[in-house]
Design a protein around this motif. Structure first.
Motif, short mmCIF file in Angstrom:
data_model
loop_
_atom_site.label_atom_id
_atom_site.label_comp_id
_atom_site.label_asym_id
_atom_site.label_seq_id
_atom_site.Cartn_x
_atom_site.Cartn_y
_atom_site.Cartn_z
N VAL A 266 0.84 -1.20 0.00
CA VAL A 266 0.00 0.00 0.00
C VAL A 266 0.88 1.25 0.00
N GLY A 270 0.74 3.51 -3.24
CA GLY A 270 0.02 4.75 -2.97
C GLY A 270 0.92 5.97 -3.11
N TYR A 359 -2.63 3.72 5.65
CA TYR A 359 -4.00 3.45 5.23
C TYR A 359 -4.88 4.69 5.36
N SER A 362 -3.83 7.73 3.09
CA SER A 362 -4.10 7.41 1.67
C SER A 362 -5.58 7.55 1.36
N GLU A 366 -7.65 10.52 -1.07
CA GLU A 366 -8.64 10.23 -2.11
C GLU A 366 -9.95 10.96 -1.81
N LEU A 397 -6.48 0.45 -5.62
CA LEU A 397 -5.07 0.14 -5.83
C LEU A 397 -4.92 -1.00 -6.83
#
Length: 650
Positions: A266, A270, A359, A362, A366, A397
């Motif tokens: 991630v 990301g 997490y 990210s 968005e 992703l």
């Protein structure tokens, strides 16, 4: 080994079965009662959780920086049972596991939409959401675990008391820990552990259900979740039978490796550079606001947000503390108090902060950008489907199907380790502190955990689980405060012991009985273990018996005991710690320094007759001493012990 402690096992089991039966046969009433109880506790006693958690954290840091930090959780010569990597893996899996998967995306997004103050869906709300997430998942939770784990490890490994919560109260109430007070404390700990773990299992199974729905279209419903609980609890029983090293340890290492792999994916897939900056920003904001957040009870507001979020978390962590505390105590023998506190406080916390940043930030990026992925994440949280938030994020992703499967596997393995670890702890409590409780009892608690989680999910969903957790945590908060008082009292006594040893007169050991050339020759000798055994049997033991005989004349209660390669003297006192002096055979690799001789017959290395006291080995060799010299050495340590007792009297 004690297979069961009836005064703990049966009351705990009866209370759990009574609660389950009430929930089954009076579902609506049970749900209303659970939620009413939660609201009453948070509104009237929430300040107890707040001040308690603050005290635990501050006290932990002070102790780590004090001289008490040098004390070992075990004899002075003990070494850690587990290396740092497996120790950290078990810490992490037991302490946070399932919750990290459930809340890593859902909590920051929820606070972004509905911050405690100010407008939602703004940059300020996003920044504050990460501070609040760090606060709930940071060092406060581990500060609770530190106090409980430290109490258990110290009194069990340093003083030989049972590995149960009641042992932490020994400095305050003495032998009454073996009576009704101790039984009540351990029963509360069993109940708190069971409901705390059941809450985590409830979160875990709803997320597994959501992931299977995302991948395979499996219906999201309470009956499906009950079936999943049954399946995964069955998997946990396999780990239960395998034991600590073969089961929990291996699964914990798998958890950690899989979690790191998913985290790195991630991070790299990301906005990597943004996440590096966000981590630094989040950490700074967290440190800046930590004092305010620690003692914030929203006294000038309605307290709704604090009650719904912070107090729930504190109740959750407190209810988990018997489980996590006892588990980390079980795996921490031989570490110093400083190593224990700093490792437990900051190791998992920094990993958790990295996890939440990668997490949470990210997903927030968005959401702020208004991308399709961001809107999907926001919609799941707005609709109350927080268990879907992680999978909505992963869909944005590359390789989303693979990462979603990995997330489901990770939640499942966390589920199994939580169930197994919780079963081990409850079995230990219900068997009077046995380090290896019978498998049958561990199976009983593993199955009962699954039943409780399933019933509470059917009755009232996660709200019922949260309510039960907060209610179970309140009495245990008071127990932890008492345990902390017991720890400080015990460490004060230990400090007095050290002062007594420093101020006692030093008696010469050598005397004139050993010529200096003889002593020099002994320094370079490499005796076999059989020779050292014979020396302990023929010289040390008679010296100890002669000393015991003389002490008997002065009214002391003494005994001299022997095992293979080991003899020791114990002097008992009615209300004070006993004096112990002994010698035991220790075998080491062959030394390599000038003066040693080659001897091909010595394959086992060389042996030493090392002295040990009640606090552990003293790391010096008395092989070759005469009986008189041994007696002089006993007198030296005995005078230290008496000086310490004088300090206690004063």
């Amino acid at each position: 080994m004690k297979k069961i402690e009836p005064a703990v096992f049966f009351p705990a089991a009866i209370l759990v079965f009574a609660g389950v039966a009430f929930a089954v046969f009076a579902g609506d009433t049970a749900e209303a009662l659970f939620i009413s109880l939660r609201d009453t506790i948070t509104e009237t006693m929430g300040w107890v959780y707040t001040i308690g958690v603050g005290i635990f954290l501050v006290a932990s840091i002070i102790v780590a920086l004090s001289d008490w930090g040098r004390i070992k959780l075990g004899p002075d010569d003990s070494e850690p049972e587990y290396a740092f990597a497996p120790w950290f893996a078990m810490l992490f899996s037991a302490g946070m596991g399932i919750g990290l998967m459930f809340f890593a995306v859902a909590e920051p997004i929820t606070h972004y939409l509905h911050p405690p103050e100010g407008m939602g869906e703004t940059v300020d709300a996003a920044r504050e959401s990460m501070v609040l997430t760090f606060f709930h998942w940071g060092i406060h939770a581990w500060g609770i675990y530190v106090v409980v784990g430290l109490s258990l490890a110290y009194f069990t490994y340093r003083h030989g008391l049972p590995l149960t919560i009641r042992s932490a109260l020994y400095p305050l109430i003495g032998d009454r820990i073996y009576g009704p007070i101790g039984h009540t404390v351990d029963t509360i700990a069993v109940l708190g552990t069971l409901f705390g773990v059941a809450t985590s299992l409830g979160y875990g199974v709803t997320q597994i259900n959501a992931g299977l729905n995302e991948l395979f279209g499996l219906t999201i419903s309470a009956p499906v979740q009950v079936v999943l609980i049954a399946i995964i609890t069955g998997m946990a029983t396999i780990s239960v039978v395998a034991g600590l090293d073969a089961g929990i340890k291996r699964l914990s290492e798998i958890n950690l490796y899989l979690a790191i792999a998913l985290l790195l994916f991630v991070f790299l897939a990301g906005p990597t550079l943004f996440l590096l900056g966000a981590f630094v920003q989040n950490l700074g904001d967290y440190v800046d606001q930590i004092a305010f957040l620690t003692f914030n009870v929203d006294a000038y507001g309605d307290g709704g947000w604090v009650n719904a979020w912070t107090l729930f978390y504190w109740g959750w962590w407190i209810s988990w503390s018997p489980f996590v505390g006892m588990f980390i105590a079980r795996i921490s023998r031989g570490r110093t108090i400083r190593q224990f506190i700093l490792g437990v406080l900051f190791g998992p916390t920094l990993f958790t902060f990295a996890w939440m940043t990668i997490y949470g930030n990210s997903a927030l990026r968005e959401a702020i950008a208004g991308s399709p992925v961001g809107e999907a994440i926001l919609d799941t949280v707005r609709d109350g489907n927080t268990e879907l938030a992680l999978f909505a994020f992963l869909n944005g992703l590359p390789l989303s199907s693979i990462t979603s499967v990995a997330a489901i596997v990770l939640v499942t393995t966390f589920f199994v380790t939580s169930s197994d670890s919780g079963s081990l702890v409850k079995s230990t409590l219900a068997s009077g502190g046995a380090l290896h409780p019978p498998v049958s009892q561990r199976l009983f608690w593993a199955i009962l955990e699954g039943v409780v989680a399933a019933v509470l999910l059917l009755v009232g969903g996660l709200a019922a689980l949260q309510a039960a957790t907060i209610a179970a945590a309140l009495p245990f908060t008071l127990v932890i405060l008492l345990a902390m008082g017991g720890l400080f009292r015990a460490w004060s006594v230990e400090s007095q012991r050290k002062r007594g040893m420093k101020t006692a007169a030093q008696l010469p050991v050598e005397g004139a009985a050993m010529p200096w050339r003889t002593r020099l020759r002994l320094m370079f000798s490499r005796p076999k273990s059989s020779e050292v055994d014979a020396f302990i049997r023929d010289t040390v033991e008679p010296a100890l018996k002669e000393m015991a005989s003389e002490l008997d004349k002065h009214g002391y209660i003494t005994r001299v005991e022997r095992e293979e390669g080991k003899s020791w003297l114990t002097v008992e006192y009615e209300d004070s710690p006993p004096f112990v002096y002994g010698a035991e055979t220790k075998i080491y690799d062959e030394p390599h320094f000038p003066g040693t001789q080659e001897d091909e017959d010595i394959e086992e290395g060389y042996a030493r007759a090392e002295i040990f006291l009640s606090e552990g080995g003293q790391h010096y060799d008395v092989f070759g001493y005469s009986k008189t010299q041994i007696i002089r050495d006993v007198l030296r340590h005995f005078e230290h012990h008496l000086q310490w007792l004088y300090h206690l009297v004063r």
